[in-house]
Design an enzyme around this catalytic site. Structure first.
Site, mmCIF file in Angstrom:
data_model
loop_
_atom_site.group_PDB
_atom_site.id
_atom_site.type_symbol
_atom_site.label_atom_id
_atom_site.label_comp_id
_atom_site.label_asym_id
_atom_site.label_seq_id
_atom_site.Cartn_x
_atom_site.Cartn_y
_atom_site.Cartn_z
ATOM 1 N N LEU A 97 -9.847 -3.093 5.388
ATOM 2 C CA LEU A 97 -9.008 -2.543 4.329
ATOM 3 C C LEU A 97 -7.744 -1.873 4.865
ATOM 4 O O LEU A 97 -7.835 -0.945 5.689
ATOM 5 C CB LEU A 97 -9.842 -1.526 3.535
ATOM 6 N N HIS A 127 0.857 -1.185 0.000
ATOM 7 C CA HIS A 127 0.000 0.000 0.000
ATOM 8 C C HIS A 127 0.895 1.237 0.000
ATOM 9 O O HIS A 127 1.818 1.319 0.815
ATOM 10 C CB HIS A 127 -0.910 -0.018 1.225
HETATM 11 N N1 NHR Z 1 -9.241 -6.172 0.504
HETATM 12 C C1 NHR Z 1 -9.314 -6.319 1.827
HETATM 13 N N2 NHR Z 1 -10.361 -6.978 2.338
HETATM 14 N N3 NHR Z 1 -8.373 -5.847 2.683
HETATM 15 C C2 NHR Z 1 -7.323 -5.155 2.182
HETATM 16 O O1 NHR Z 1 -6.412 -4.703 3.025
HETATM 17 C C3 NHR Z 1 -7.209 -4.935 0.782
HETATM 18 C C4 NHR Z 1 -8.197 -5.467 -0.034
HETATM 19 C C5 NHR Z 1 -8.169 -5.279 -1.423
HETATM 20 C C6 NHR Z 1 -7.173 -4.523 -1.980
HETATM 21 C C7 NHR Z 1 -5.216 -3.019 -1.814
HETATM 22 C C8 NHR Z 1 -5.607 -1.582 -1.429
HETATM 23 C C9 NHR Z 1 -4.454 -0.629 -1.430
HETATM 24 O O2 NHR Z 1 -3.336 -1.025 -1.124
HETATM 25 C C10 NHR Z 1 -6.188 -3.945 -1.174
HETATM 26 C C11 NHR Z 1 -6.182 -4.173 0.191
HETATM 27 C C12 NHR Z 1 -8.496 -0.947 -3.801
HETATM 28 C C13 NHR Z 1 -9.287 -0.074 -3.089
HETATM 29 C C14 NHR Z 1 -10.602 0.425 -3.638
HETATM 30 O O3 NHR Z 1 -11.220 1.324 -3.061
HETATM 31 C C15 NHR Z 1 -8.852 0.319 -1.830
HETATM 32 C C16 NHR Z 1 -7.653 -0.191 -1.321
HETATM 33 C C17 NHR Z 1 -6.870 -1.076 -2.051
HETATM 34 C C18 NHR Z 1 -7.291 -1.444 -3.300
HETATM 35 N N4 NHR Z 1 -11.104 -0.155 -4.774
HETATM 36 C C19 NHR Z 1 -12.373 0.178 -5.418
HETATM 37 C C20 NHR Z 1 -13.422 -0.900 -5.136
HETATM 38 O O4 NHR Z 1 -14.613 -0.537 -5.169
HETATM 39 C C21 NHR Z 1 -12.211 0.234 -6.917
HETATM 40 C C22 NHR Z 1 -11.219 1.258 -7.351
HETATM 41 C C23 NHR Z 1 -10.783 1.073 -8.824
HETATM 42 O O5 NHR Z 1 -11.169 0.090 -9.477
HETATM 43 O O6 NHR Z 1 -10.014 1.923 -9.285
HETATM 44 O O7 NHR Z 1 -13.089 -2.085 -4.946
HETATM 45 O O8 NHR Z 1 -4.665 0.596 -1.662
HETATM 46 C C1 GAR Z 2 2.020 0.904 -6.546
HETATM 47 O O1 GAR Z 2 2.514 2.165 -6.169
HETATM 48 C C2 GAR Z 2 1.233 0.298 -5.413
HETATM 49 O O2 GAR Z 2 1.767 0.570 -4.140
HETATM 50 C C3 GAR Z 2 -0.094 0.972 -5.570
HETATM 51 O O3 GAR Z 2 -0.301 1.143 -6.945
HETATM 52 C C4 GAR Z 2 0.956 1.082 -7.632
HETATM 53 C C5 GAR Z 2 0.898 -0.108 -8.536
HETATM 54 O O4 GAR Z 2 1.982 -0.084 -9.422
HETATM 55 N N1 GAR Z 2 -1.136 0.177 -5.010
HETATM 56 C C6 GAR Z 2 -2.335 0.656 -4.764
HETATM 57 O O5 GAR Z 2 -2.615 1.826 -4.876
HETATM 58 C C7 GAR Z 2 -3.329 -0.370 -4.303
HETATM 59 N N2 GAR Z 2 -4.600 0.234 -4.157
HETATM 60 P P1 GAR Z 2 2.393 -1.374 -10.238
HETATM 61 O O6 GAR Z 2 1.129 -1.906 -10.896
HETATM 62 O O7 GAR Z 2 3.357 -0.859 -11.252
HETATM 63 O O8 GAR Z 2 2.991 -2.354 -9.283
#
Ligand code: NHR
Ligand code: GAR
Length: 208
Positions: free
Chosen positions: A144, A109
């Protein structure tokens, strides 16, 4: 050989860093598959060129998160993974999914958690006036961006930064930290104790 399955949504540069480190360093594991939720994810091309199995599970062809996650689990489990790695994976996962992979699901993240869970982390760090930014590798739980922290990387925020420049500076350290964390897991060097994770030999879990 332990199998690793990597989930991506886009560019896949962290996935590339993991694949390269695994090849170069001879890990006790291999990247068995790269799976994307978007057919256009650029990282799929790199994986194919490396001879790694790829698949697309498109969230848009599912009526619910539960049904998307059920198909995703089936496709992942066909590779019998010891570890599942989220690398720029952009779909929030259901509690059923996170329970199924409890203790063997990692995410990176792009913030210093617990600050700025969720999206648009670099914009939010700049808006908050942070002088320090970074990224966090953590075990994924239902909540999350709140699972046990494996490692963190920190970079300064510079006066002329915009979100793009800051993201690029953070990404350099992501590419060092994430392969290391995955290797530690495969070598059975990590212990989760409650909400904390430690490296059994005391290796630094901070990247600067
Ligand atoms: N799922 C759970 N249950 N727990 C976590 O810690 C998760 C997860 C899924 C993904 C990555 C995360 C990040 O590192 C991750 C961690 C997507 C969103 C989001 O809001 C938030 C956090 C992360 C990844 N996604 C939207 C949704 O409705 C869609 C956004 C898009 O498609 O661009 O799923 O940041
Ligand atoms: C990375 O900076 C990662 O930490 C971030 O998106 C980029 C992905 O780059 N992740 C998120 O924001 C998850 N929600 P990559 O596809 O080149 O690895």
């Amino acid at each position: 050989m332990k199998n690793v399955v990597i989930l991506i949504s886009g560019r896949g540069s962290n996935m590339e860093a993991i694949v390269h480190a695994c090849q170069r360093e001879g890990w006790p594991g291999r990247v068995a598959a790269v799976i994307a939720n978007r057919p256009q994810a650029a990282g799929l091309g790199f994986a194919q060129a490396q001879g790694i199995a790829t698949a697309v599970v498109d969230h848009r062809s599912h009526p619910s998160r539960e049904s998307f996650d059920a198909e995703l689990m089936q496709v992942i489990d066909a590779h019998e993974p010891a570890l599942v790695v989220l690398a720029g994976f952009m779909r929030i996962l259901t509690p059923g999914f996170t329970a199924h992979y409890a203790g063997r699901l990692l995410n990176i993240h792009p913030s210093l958690l617990p600050a700025f869970p969720g999206l648009h982390t670099h914009e939010r760090a700049l808006e908050a006036g942070c002088r320090l930014a970074g990224a966090t590798v953590h075990f994924v739980t239902a909540e999350l961006d709140h699972g046990p922290i494996v490692a963190q990387a920190m970079v300064p925020v510079l006066p002329d930064d915009d979100a793009e420049r800051l993201a690029a500076r953070v990404l350099v350290l992501e590419h060092q930290m994430y392969p290391r964390a995955v290797r530690w897991f495969l070598e059975d060097q990590l212990r989760i104790e409650g909400s904390r994770v430690h490296h059994v030999q005391g290796h630094a879990q901070l990247f600067v």
